[in-house]
Design a protein around this motif. Structure first.
Motif, mmCIF file in Angstrom:
data_model
loop_
_atom_site.group_PDB
_atom_site.id
_atom_site.type_symbol
_atom_site.label_atom_id
_atom_site.label_comp_id
_atom_site.label_asym_id
_atom_site.label_seq_id
_atom_site.Cartn_x
_atom_site.Cartn_y
_atom_site.Cartn_z
ATOM 1 N N SER A 35 106.507 44.942 88.864
ATOM 2 C CA SER A 35 106.660 46.100 89.765
ATOM 3 C C SER A 35 106.449 47.390 88.975
ATOM 4 C CB SER A 35 108.050 46.107 90.388
ATOM 5 O OG SER A 35 108.188 45.028 91.242
ATOM 6 N N GLY A 36 105.235 47.785 88.833
ATOM 7 C CA GLY A 36 104.908 48.902 87.938
ATOM 8 C C GLY A 36 105.064 48.413 86.502
ATOM 9 N N SER A 37 104.514 49.181 85.560
ATOM 10 C CA SER A 37 104.737 48.773 84.168
ATOM 11 C C SER A 37 106.191 49.001 83.802
ATOM 12 C CB SER A 37 103.799 49.538 83.236
ATOM 13 O OG SER A 37 104.122 50.898 83.259
ATOM 14 N N SER A 38 106.910 49.790 84.596
ATOM 15 C CA SER A 38 108.342 49.999 84.339
ATOM 16 C C SER A 38 109.062 48.650 84.301
ATOM 17 C CB SER A 38 108.958 50.868 85.431
ATOM 18 O OG SER A 38 108.309 52.117 85.485
ATOM 19 N N ALA A 39 108.746 47.787 85.252
ATOM 20 C CA ALA A 39 109.407 46.475 85.264
ATOM 21 C C ALA A 39 108.958 45.635 84.078
ATOM 22 C CB ALA A 39 109.120 45.761 86.576
ATOM 23 N N ALA A 40 107.707 45.809 83.673
ATOM 24 C CA ALA A 40 107.216 45.061 82.505
ATOM 25 C C ALA A 40 108.001 45.470 81.257
ATOM 26 C CB ALA A 40 105.721 45.325 82.305
ATOM 27 N N LEU A 41 108.247 46.779 81.137
ATOM 28 C CA LEU A 41 109.001 47.279 79.978
ATOM 29 C C LEU A 41 110.440 46.758 80.022
ATOM 30 C CD1 LEU A 41 107.512 50.873 80.029
ATOM 31 C CD2 LEU A 41 107.355 49.296 78.098
ATOM 32 N N PRO A 68 109.824 59.049 78.159
ATOM 33 C CA PRO A 68 111.287 59.155 78.259
ATOM 34 C C PRO A 68 112.016 57.852 78.559
ATOM 35 C CG PRO A 68 110.221 60.871 79.573
ATOM 36 C CD PRO A 68 109.131 60.020 79.007
ATOM 37 N N CYS A 69 111.461 57.066 79.495
ATOM 38 C CA CYS A 69 112.233 55.900 79.955
ATOM 39 C C CYS A 69 112.354 54.825 78.881
ATOM 40 C CB CYS A 69 111.591 55.312 81.203
ATOM 41 S SG CYS A 69 111.453 56.527 82.523
ATOM 42 N N ASN A 70 111.452 54.819 77.891
ATOM 43 C CA ASN A 70 111.478 53.734 76.911
ATOM 44 C C ASN A 70 112.824 53.609 76.220
ATOM 45 O OD1 ASN A 70 108.915 52.951 77.481
ATOM 46 N ND2 ASN A 70 107.957 53.977 75.742
ATOM 47 N N ARG A 71 113.353 54.748 75.747
ATOM 48 C CA ARG A 71 114.619 54.659 75.020
ATOM 49 C C ARG A 71 115.754 54.217 75.951
ATOM 50 N NH1 ARG A 71 113.458 60.284 75.490
ATOM 51 N NH2 ARG A 71 115.214 61.609 76.092
ATOM 52 N N HIS A 72 115.595 54.527 77.233
ATOM 53 C CA HIS A 72 116.639 54.141 78.186
ATOM 54 C C HIS A 72 116.527 52.676 78.619
ATOM 55 C CE1 HIS A 72 116.535 58.694 78.816
ATOM 56 N NE2 HIS A 72 117.505 58.389 78.004
ATOM 57 N N PHE A 73 115.292 52.172 78.660
ATOM 58 C CA PHE A 73 115.130 50.722 78.897
ATOM 59 C C PHE A 73 115.845 49.956 77.788
ATOM 60 C CE2 PHE A 73 110.893 51.740 81.069
ATOM 61 C CZ PHE A 73 111.393 51.508 82.337
ATOM 62 N N GLY A 84 120.222 47.458 73.572
ATOM 63 C CA GLY A 84 119.622 47.669 72.253
ATOM 64 C C GLY A 84 119.796 49.116 71.817
ATOM 65 N N ARG A 85 119.193 49.442 70.679
ATOM 66 C CA ARG A 85 119.294 50.803 70.146
ATOM 67 C C ARG A 85 117.879 51.320 69.872
ATOM 68 N NH1 ARG A 85 120.829 54.307 66.106
ATOM 69 N NH2 ARG A 85 119.973 53.152 64.348
ATOM 70 N N ALA A 86 117.503 52.395 70.545
ATOM 71 C CA ALA A 86 116.182 52.982 70.297
ATOM 72 C C ALA A 86 116.262 53.851 69.058
ATOM 73 C CB ALA A 86 115.759 53.814 71.502
ATOM 74 N N VAL A 87 115.381 53.602 68.100
ATOM 75 C CA VAL A 87 115.331 54.435 66.895
ATOM 76 C C VAL A 87 114.105 55.326 67.018
ATOM 77 C CG1 VAL A 87 115.111 54.440 64.381
ATOM 78 C CG2 VAL A 87 116.489 52.676 65.525
ATOM 79 N N MET A 88 114.370 56.606 67.210
ATOM 80 C CA MET A 88 113.285 57.553 67.468
ATOM 81 C C MET A 88 112.796 58.107 66.126
ATOM 82 S SD MET A 88 113.348 57.677 70.847
ATOM 83 C CE MET A 88 112.470 59.168 71.305
ATOM 84 N N ILE A 89 111.540 57.908 65.820
ATOM 85 C CA ILE A 89 110.975 58.366 64.540
ATOM 86 C C ILE A 89 110.188 59.656 64.797
ATOM 87 C CG2 ILE A 89 109.446 57.756 62.629
ATOM 88 C CD1 ILE A 89 109.984 54.818 63.310
ATOM 89 N N PRO A 90 110.609 60.756 64.157
ATOM 90 C CA PRO A 90 109.897 62.020 64.394
ATOM 91 C C PRO A 90 108.436 61.933 63.963
ATOM 92 C CG PRO A 90 111.954 62.383 63.197
ATOM 93 C CD PRO A 90 111.718 60.906 63.213
#
Ligand SMILES: Cc1ncc(COP(=O)(O)O)c(C=O)c1O
Length: 395
Positions: A107-113, A135-140, A146-152
Protein backbone atom coordinates in the motif's frame (compact mmCIF):
# COMPACT_ATOMS: atom_id res chain seq x y z
CA UNK A 1 -18.50 33.83 24.45
CA UNK A 2 -18.32 30.09 25.11
CA UNK A 3 -14.75 28.77 25.29
CA UNK A 4 -14.20 25.45 23.50
CA UNK A 5 -13.96 22.68 26.09
CA UNK A 6 -10.50 21.10 26.56
CA UNK A 7 -10.52 17.48 25.42
CA UNK A 8 -9.55 15.04 28.18
CA UNK A 9 -5.99 13.67 27.71
CA UNK A 10 -5.73 10.19 26.20
CA UNK A 11 -4.95 7.82 29.03
CA UNK A 12 -2.93 5.13 27.23
CA UNK A 13 -0.62 6.72 24.67
CA UNK A 14 2.27 4.43 23.69
CA UNK A 15 5.63 5.64 25.03
CA UNK A 16 7.16 5.38 21.55
CA UNK A 17 4.84 8.12 20.29
CA UNK A 18 6.79 10.66 22.32
CA UNK A 19 9.61 10.22 19.79
CA UNK A 20 7.43 10.30 16.69
CA UNK A 21 7.13 13.86 15.43
CA UNK A 22 4.42 15.34 13.28
CA UNK A 23 5.06 15.46 9.55
CA UNK A 24 5.42 19.25 9.19
CA UNK A 25 4.89 19.14 5.42
CA UNK A 26 1.43 17.73 6.04
CA UNK A 27 0.67 20.33 8.74
CA UNK A 28 1.72 23.12 6.37
CA UNK A 29 -0.38 21.66 3.58
CA UNK A 30 -3.39 21.56 5.91
CA UNK A 31 -2.89 25.25 6.72
CA UNK A 32 -2.42 26.05 3.01
CA UNK A 33 -5.78 24.36 2.28
CA UNK A 34 -7.40 26.37 5.10
CA UNK A 35 -6.09 29.61 3.61
CA UNK A 36 -7.31 28.51 0.18
CA UNK A 37 -10.78 27.86 1.63
CA UNK A 38 -10.72 31.46 2.91
CA UNK A 39 -10.18 32.64 -0.65
CA UNK A 40 -6.37 33.09 -0.69
CA UNK A 41 -4.54 31.91 -3.80
CA UNK A 42 -1.83 29.54 -2.61
CA UNK A 43 1.32 28.59 -4.51
CA UNK A 44 1.83 25.09 -3.17
CA UNK A 45 5.48 24.12 -3.37
CA UNK A 46 5.30 22.03 -0.23
CA UNK A 47 3.67 18.75 -1.12
CA UNK A 48 5.71 16.05 -2.83
CA UNK A 49 3.37 14.91 -5.54
CA UNK A 50 3.10 15.38 -9.28
CA UNK A 51 0.62 17.95 -10.50
CA UNK A 52 -0.21 15.74 -13.48
CA UNK A 53 -3.29 13.50 -13.34
CA UNK A 54 -2.99 9.74 -13.37
CA UNK A 55 -2.48 8.74 -17.03
CA UNK A 56 -5.74 7.92 -18.83
CA UNK A 57 -4.94 4.25 -19.62
CA UNK A 58 -4.50 3.60 -15.88
CA UNK A 59 -7.75 5.39 -15.06
CA UNK A 60 -9.55 3.43 -17.81
CA UNK A 61 -8.23 0.15 -16.42
CA UNK A 62 -9.46 1.21 -12.96
CA UNK A 63 -12.94 2.00 -14.33
CA UNK A 64 -12.99 -1.31 -16.15
CA UNK A 65 -12.10 -3.05 -12.90
CA UNK A 66 -14.93 -1.28 -11.08
CA UNK A 67 -17.39 -2.20 -13.83
CA UNK A 68 -16.51 -5.87 -13.46
CA UNK A 69 -17.65 -5.61 -9.82
CA UNK A 70 -14.98 -8.18 -9.05
CA UNK A 71 -13.15 -6.20 -6.41
CA UNK A 72 -11.85 -8.63 -3.84
CA UNK A 73 -9.03 -9.37 -1.50
CA UNK A 74 -5.93 -10.30 -3.47
CA UNK A 75 -2.95 -12.33 -2.23
CA UNK A 76 -1.15 -10.35 0.50
CA UNK A 77 1.96 -9.84 -1.61
CA UNK A 78 -0.09 -8.61 -4.56
CA UNK A 79 -1.93 -10.03 -7.54
CA UNK A 80 -0.03 -12.51 -9.64
CA UNK A 81 -0.59 -10.37 -12.75
CA UNK A 82 0.87 -7.23 -11.23
CA UNK A 83 3.88 -9.04 -9.80
CA UNK A 84 4.47 -10.55 -13.24
CA UNK A 85 4.20 -7.08 -14.81
CA UNK A 86 6.73 -5.73 -12.31
CA UNK A 87 9.09 -8.58 -13.10
CA UNK A 88 8.84 -7.65 -16.77
CA UNK A 89 9.46 -3.98 -15.87
CA UNK A 90 12.77 -4.90 -14.25
CA UNK A 91 13.73 -6.92 -17.32
CA UNK A 92 13.03 -4.16 -19.82
CA UNK A 93 14.04 -1.15 -17.73
CA UNK A 94 17.18 -2.48 -16.03
CA UNK A 95 17.98 -5.76 -17.76
CA UNK A 96 17.65 -7.73 -14.50
CA UNK A 97 15.60 -10.81 -13.85
CA UNK A 98 13.92 -10.66 -10.46
CA UNK A 99 11.85 -13.73 -9.57
CA UNK A 100 8.22 -12.92 -8.89
CA UNK A 101 8.59 -14.50 -5.47
CA UNK A 102 10.87 -11.62 -4.43
CA UNK A 103 8.37 -8.94 -5.43
CA UNK A 104 5.74 -7.70 -2.96
CA UNK A 105 3.06 -5.19 -3.93
CA UNK A 106 2.31 -2.86 -1.01
CA UNK A 107 0.00 0.00 0.00
CA UNK A 108 2.30 2.73 -1.24
CA UNK A 109 6.01 2.39 -0.63
CA UNK A 110 5.15 3.55 2.90
CA UNK A 111 3.84 0.06 3.63
CA UNK A 112 6.92 -1.46 2.02
CA UNK A 113 9.13 0.57 4.36
CA UNK A 114 7.02 -0.40 7.37
CA UNK A 115 7.07 -4.10 6.46
CA UNK A 116 10.83 -3.98 5.93
CA UNK A 117 11.40 -2.45 9.34
CA UNK A 118 8.86 -4.78 10.94
CA UNK A 119 10.52 -7.85 9.49
CA UNK A 120 14.06 -6.82 10.37
CA UNK A 121 14.21 -4.91 13.63
CA UNK A 122 14.37 -6.09 17.20
CA UNK A 123 14.19 -3.50 19.98
CA UNK A 124 17.25 -1.23 19.97
CA UNK A 125 18.54 -2.30 16.53
CA UNK A 126 20.06 0.59 14.64
CA UNK A 127 19.39 1.73 11.09
CA UNK A 128 21.79 4.24 9.52
CA UNK A 129 20.36 6.98 7.33
CA UNK A 130 21.33 10.38 6.00
CA UNK A 131 20.42 13.60 7.78
CA UNK A 132 18.59 15.11 5.84
CA UNK A 133 16.37 12.34 4.53
CA UNK A 134 12.70 11.41 4.04
CA UNK A 135 10.94 12.27 7.34
CA UNK A 136 8.92 9.10 7.81
CA UNK A 137 11.94 6.78 7.63
CA UNK A 138 13.17 7.53 11.13
CA UNK A 139 9.63 7.15 12.43
CA UNK A 140 9.08 3.81 10.69
CA UNK A 141 12.19 2.62 12.49
CA UNK A 142 10.99 3.99 15.83
CA UNK A 143 7.48 2.57 15.38
CA UNK A 144 9.09 -0.86 15.01
CA UNK A 145 11.18 -0.34 18.18
CA UNK A 146 14.46 0.29 16.37
CA UNK A 147 16.75 3.31 16.59
CA UNK A 148 17.37 5.55 13.58
CA UNK A 149 20.94 6.83 13.51
CA UNK A 150 20.97 10.02 11.49
CA UNK A 151 24.36 10.71 9.87
CA UNK A 152 24.92 14.37 8.96
CA UNK A 153 25.65 14.86 5.26
CA UNK A 154 26.45 18.00 3.32
CA UNK A 155 26.98 19.25 -0.20
CA UNK A 156 30.46 17.62 -0.40
CA UNK A 157 28.86 14.14 -0.67
CA UNK A 158 25.85 15.39 -2.61
CA UNK A 159 23.85 15.13 0.65
CA UNK A 160 24.14 11.35 0.45
CA UNK A 161 25.74 8.68 2.60
CA UNK A 162 29.01 7.21 1.34
CA UNK A 163 30.63 3.81 1.91
CA UNK A 164 33.14 5.48 4.25
CA UNK A 165 30.42 7.14 6.34
CA UNK A 166 28.59 3.82 6.65
CA UNK A 167 31.81 2.11 7.73
CA UNK A 168 32.56 4.84 10.27
CA UNK A 169 29.12 4.85 11.91
CA UNK A 170 28.55 1.10 12.02
CA UNK A 171 28.20 -0.29 15.57
CA UNK A 172 27.48 -3.78 16.91
CA UNK A 173 23.79 -2.74 17.07
CA UNK A 174 23.59 -1.66 13.42
CA UNK A 175 21.53 -3.95 11.24
CA UNK A 176 20.75 -1.88 8.17
CA UNK A 177 21.48 1.17 6.06
CA UNK A 178 18.74 3.05 4.32
CA UNK A 179 19.36 5.35 1.35
CA UNK A 180 17.17 6.97 -1.28
CA UNK A 181 18.55 7.74 -4.72
CA UNK A 182 17.38 10.19 -6.01
CA UNK A 183 16.78 11.58 -2.55
CA UNK A 184 13.98 13.44 -0.90
CA UNK A 185 14.62 16.31 0.04
CA UNK A 186 17.74 16.97 -2.06
CA UNK A 187 17.02 15.41 -5.48
CA UNK A 188 20.59 14.06 -5.54
CA UNK A 189 21.75 10.56 -6.48
CA UNK A 190 24.40 8.14 -5.24
CA UNK A 191 26.86 7.30 -8.03
CA UNK A 192 26.65 3.60 -9.01
CA UNK A 193 30.29 2.97 -7.96
CA UNK A 194 29.71 4.51 -4.54
CA UNK A 195 26.57 2.39 -4.08
CA UNK A 196 28.58 -0.70 -4.99
CA UNK A 197 31.20 0.20 -2.37
CA UNK A 198 28.47 0.85 0.19
CA UNK A 199 26.88 -2.49 -0.57
CA UNK A 200 30.26 -4.20 -0.09
CA UNK A 201 30.70 -2.53 3.32
CA UNK A 202 27.19 -3.54 4.43
CA UNK A 203 27.77 -7.10 3.21
CA UNK A 204 31.10 -7.33 5.07
CA UNK A 205 29.40 -6.14 8.26
CA UNK A 206 26.58 -8.68 7.88
CA UNK A 207 23.86 -6.03 7.56
CA UNK A 208 21.19 -5.22 5.03
CA UNK A 209 21.11 -2.41 2.47
CA UNK A 210 17.74 -0.79 1.76
CA UNK A 211 17.57 1.37 -1.35
CA UNK A 212 14.54 3.56 -1.95
CA UNK A 213 14.20 3.96 -5.72
CA UNK A 214 10.82 5.74 -5.60
CA UNK A 215 12.13 8.64 -7.74
CA UNK A 216 13.46 6.42 -10.51
CA UNK A 217 12.06 7.59 -13.83
CA UNK A 218 12.39 11.14 -12.56
CA UNK A 219 15.98 11.86 -13.48
CA UNK A 220 16.84 14.46 -16.03
CA UNK A 221 19.08 13.70 -18.99
CA UNK A 222 19.92 10.16 -17.92
CA UNK A 223 18.35 7.02 -16.40
CA UNK A 224 19.16 5.91 -12.87
CA UNK A 225 20.68 2.47 -12.28
CA UNK A 226 19.02 0.07 -9.87
CA UNK A 227 21.03 -1.54 -7.10
CA UNK A 228 19.45 -4.79 -8.35
CA UNK A 229 21.79 -4.63 -11.34
CA UNK A 230 24.57 -5.88 -9.08
CA UNK A 231 23.00 -7.13 -5.84
CA UNK A 232 20.21 -9.50 -4.88
CA UNK A 233 20.58 -9.43 -1.08
CA UNK A 234 19.08 -5.92 -0.80
CA UNK A 235 15.65 -4.42 -0.22
CA UNK A 236 14.49 -2.13 -3.02
CA UNK A 237 11.56 0.15 -2.29
CA UNK A 238 9.47 1.65 -5.07
CA UNK A 239 6.04 3.05 -5.77
CA UNK A 240 3.40 3.96 -8.31
CA UNK A 241 3.05 7.33 -6.56
CA UNK A 242 5.64 9.56 -8.20
CA UNK A 243 6.76 8.59 -11.73
CA UNK A 244 3.40 6.93 -12.44
CA UNK A 245 1.41 9.84 -10.93
CA UNK A 246 -0.71 7.60 -8.68
CA UNK A 247 -0.21 9.07 -5.21
CA UNK A 248 -3.86 8.73 -4.17
CA UNK A 249 -4.20 5.14 -5.34
CA UNK A 250 -1.84 4.09 -2.54
CA UNK A 251 0.15 1.48 -4.38
CA UNK A 252 3.84 0.64 -4.22
CA UNK A 253 6.09 -2.37 -4.22
CA UNK A 254 9.32 -3.78 -2.91
CA UNK A 255 11.89 -6.29 -4.08
CA UNK A 256 13.23 -8.25 -1.15
CA UNK A 257 15.95 -10.79 -0.57
CA UNK A 258 14.44 -14.26 -1.04
CA UNK A 259 15.15 -15.19 2.59
CA UNK A 260 12.78 -12.48 3.87
CA UNK A 261 9.76 -13.42 1.75
CA UNK A 262 7.91 -15.57 4.27
CA UNK A 263 8.49 -12.99 7.03
CA UNK A 264 7.23 -10.08 4.93
CA UNK A 265 4.26 -12.12 3.75
CA UNK A 266 3.26 -13.07 7.29
CA UNK A 267 3.36 -9.43 8.37
CA UNK A 268 1.41 -8.17 5.34
CA UNK A 269 -1.28 -10.83 5.89
CA UNK A 270 -1.77 -9.68 9.46
CA UNK A 271 -1.34 -5.95 9.06
CA UNK A 272 -3.67 -5.33 6.11
CA UNK A 273 -4.64 -8.67 4.45
CA UNK A 274 -4.21 -7.31 0.93
CA UNK A 275 -3.69 -4.14 -1.08
CA UNK A 276 -6.45 -2.33 -2.91
CA UNK A 277 -7.60 -4.64 -5.70
CA UNK A 278 -8.92 -1.82 -7.89
CA UNK A 279 -5.58 0.01 -7.66
CA UNK A 280 -3.72 -3.15 -8.60
CA UNK A 281 -5.98 -3.80 -11.59
CA UNK A 282 -5.52 -0.20 -12.70
CA UNK A 283 -1.75 -0.37 -12.28
CA UNK A 284 -1.56 -3.20 -14.81
CA UNK A 285 -1.89 -0.44 -17.42
CA UNK A 286 1.05 1.49 -15.92
CA UNK A 287 3.55 -0.22 -18.19
CA UNK A 288 1.60 0.16 -21.47
CA UNK A 289 3.40 2.01 -24.25
CA UNK A 290 0.66 4.67 -24.20
CA UNK A 291 1.13 5.27 -20.49
CA UNK A 292 4.90 5.37 -20.75
CA UNK A 293 4.68 7.94 -23.55
CA UNK A 294 2.60 10.18 -21.24
CA UNK A 295 5.03 9.66 -18.36
CA UNK A 296 8.05 10.49 -20.50
CA UNK A 297 6.30 13.64 -21.64
CA UNK A 298 5.67 14.53 -17.98
CA UNK A 299 9.32 13.92 -17.26
CA UNK A 300 10.30 16.50 -19.86
CA UNK A 301 7.98 18.99 -18.15
CA UNK A 302 9.42 18.27 -14.69
CA UNK A 303 12.81 19.04 -16.16
CA UNK A 304 11.58 22.36 -17.57
CA UNK A 305 10.14 23.19 -14.15
CA UNK A 306 13.44 22.44 -12.43
CA UNK A 307 15.36 24.36 -15.06
CA UNK A 308 13.18 27.39 -14.41
CA UNK A 309 13.11 27.25 -10.60
CA UNK A 310 16.74 26.42 -9.83
CA UNK A 311 18.33 29.58 -11.31
CA UNK A 312 15.37 31.68 -10.14
CA UNK A 313 15.91 30.64 -6.52
CA UNK A 314 19.64 31.18 -6.80
CA UNK A 315 18.97 34.67 -8.16
CA UNK A 316 16.76 35.37 -5.10
CA UNK A 317 19.72 34.54 -2.84
CA UNK A 318 19.07 30.92 -1.86
CA UNK A 319 22.29 28.94 -1.81
CA UNK A 320 21.96 25.65 -3.74
CA UNK A 321 25.45 24.23 -4.10
CA UNK A 322 24.50 20.87 -5.69
CA UNK A 323 22.32 20.67 -8.78
CA UNK A 324 19.41 18.29 -8.08
CA UNK A 325 19.42 15.74 -10.90
CA UNK A 326 16.31 13.84 -9.96
CA UNK A 327 13.01 13.73 -8.06
CA UNK A 328 11.20 17.09 -8.00
CA UNK A 329 12.79 18.85 -5.06
CA UNK A 330 15.26 21.65 -4.51
CA UNK A 331 16.94 21.76 -1.11
CA UNK A 332 18.02 25.33 -0.54
CA UNK A 333 20.08 27.05 2.12
CA UNK A 334 18.08 30.05 3.33
CA UNK A 335 20.53 31.34 5.98
CA UNK A 336 20.88 34.60 4.08
CA UNK A 337 17.29 35.35 5.13
CA UNK A 338 16.72 33.60 8.43
CA UNK A 339 18.24 31.59 11.27
CA UNK A 340 15.01 29.68 11.74
CA UNK A 341 13.70 28.04 8.59
CA UNK A 342 10.67 26.68 10.46
CA UNK A 343 9.41 30.13 11.40
CA UNK A 344 10.45 31.36 7.97
CA UNK A 345 8.20 28.80 6.23
CA UNK A 346 5.21 29.71 8.39
CA UNK A 347 5.78 33.43 7.90
CA UNK A 348 6.18 33.02 4.13
CA UNK A 349 2.96 30.99 4.00
CA UNK A 350 0.90 33.44 6.05
CA UNK A 351 2.24 36.59 4.37
CA UNK A 352 2.69 35.50 0.75
CA UNK A 353 0.62 32.35 0.35
CA UNK A 354 3.69 30.42 -0.85
CA UNK A 355 3.98 27.02 0.84
CA UNK A 356 7.45 25.46 1.22
CA UNK A 357 8.80 22.84 3.63
CA UNK A 358 11.11 23.55 6.57
CA UNK A 359 14.40 21.65 6.98
CA UNK A 360 13.32 20.33 10.39
CA UNK A 361 11.11 17.74 8.70
CA UNK A 362 14.12 16.01 7.22
CA UNK A 363 16.38 15.79 10.26
CA UNK A 364 18.36 18.03 12.58
CA UNK A 365 21.61 18.68 10.76
CA UNK A 366 21.63 22.34 9.71
CA UNK A 367 17.84 22.01 9.48
CA UNK A 368 17.23 25.61 10.56
CA UNK A 369 19.26 26.79 7.55
CA UNK A 370 17.33 24.85 4.92
CA UNK A 371 14.00 24.70 3.17
CA UNK A 372 12.71 22.36 0.48
CA UNK A 373 10.92 23.47 -2.64
CA UNK A 374 8.74 20.89 -4.40
CA UNK A 375 8.48 22.02 -8.00
CA UNK A 376 6.03 19.81 -9.94
CA UNK A 377 3.82 22.73 -10.91
CA UNK A 378 3.28 24.54 -14.23
CA UNK A 379 6.04 27.10 -14.84
CA UNK A 380 3.62 30.10 -14.61
CA UNK A 381 2.66 28.94 -11.09
CA UNK A 382 6.34 28.68 -10.14
CA UNK A 383 6.89 32.16 -11.62
CA UNK A 384 4.13 33.52 -9.41
CA UNK A 385 5.73 31.86 -6.37
CA UNK A 386 9.09 33.41 -7.22
CA UNK A 387 7.49 36.83 -7.74
CA UNK A 388 5.88 36.70 -4.30
CA UNK A 389 9.09 35.50 -2.67
CA UNK A 390 11.03 38.30 -4.34
CA UNK A 391 8.61 40.84 -2.96
CA UNK A 392 8.76 39.26 0.53
CA UNK A 393 12.57 39.00 0.59
CA UNK A 394 13.61 42.11 -1.23
CA UNK A 395 10.58 44.42 -0.98
C1 LIG B 1 11.79 9.00 -0.47
C2 LIG B 1 10.36 8.61 -0.28
N1 LIG B 1 10.06 7.34 0.04
C3 LIG B 1 8.80 6.95 0.24
C4 LIG B 1 7.74 7.83 0.13
C5 LIG B 1 6.34 7.34 0.37
O1 LIG B 1 5.52 7.42 -0.76
P1 LIG B 1 4.29 6.46 -1.09
O2 LIG B 1 3.85 5.81 0.18
O3 LIG B 1 3.25 7.35 -1.67
O4 LIG B 1 4.79 5.45 -2.07
C6 LIG B 1 8.00 9.16 -0.21
C7 LIG B 1 6.89 10.16 -0.32
O5 LIG B 1 7.07 11.33 -0.48
C8 LIG B 1 9.35 9.56 -0.42
O6 LIG B 1 9.67 10.83 -0.75
Amino acid sequence: MNQPKELPAATHVAARLAEIEQFHVVTLVTRAFELEAQGRKIVNMVIGEPDFPTPQPIVDAGIEALRSRQIRYTPSLGSDELRAALRQWYRTRYGVDVPKSRIAVTSGSSAALLLTMGAMLSPGDEVLMADPSYPCNRHFVRAMEGRAVMIPVDADTGYQLTADLVDKHWTPRTVAVMVATPSNPTGTLIAPDELRRMHAVVQRKGGVLIVDEIYHGLTYGFDAHSVLEFADDVFVINSFSKYFCMTGWRLGWMVMPQAYKSHIEKLAQNLYISNSDVAQQAALAAFDARTLAILEDNRGKFREQRDYLLPALRALGFDIPVEPQGAFYIYANCSKFTRDSYRFCWDVLEKTGVAIAPGIDFGEHRAAEHVRFSYPKPVPVLEEGVRRLREYLHG
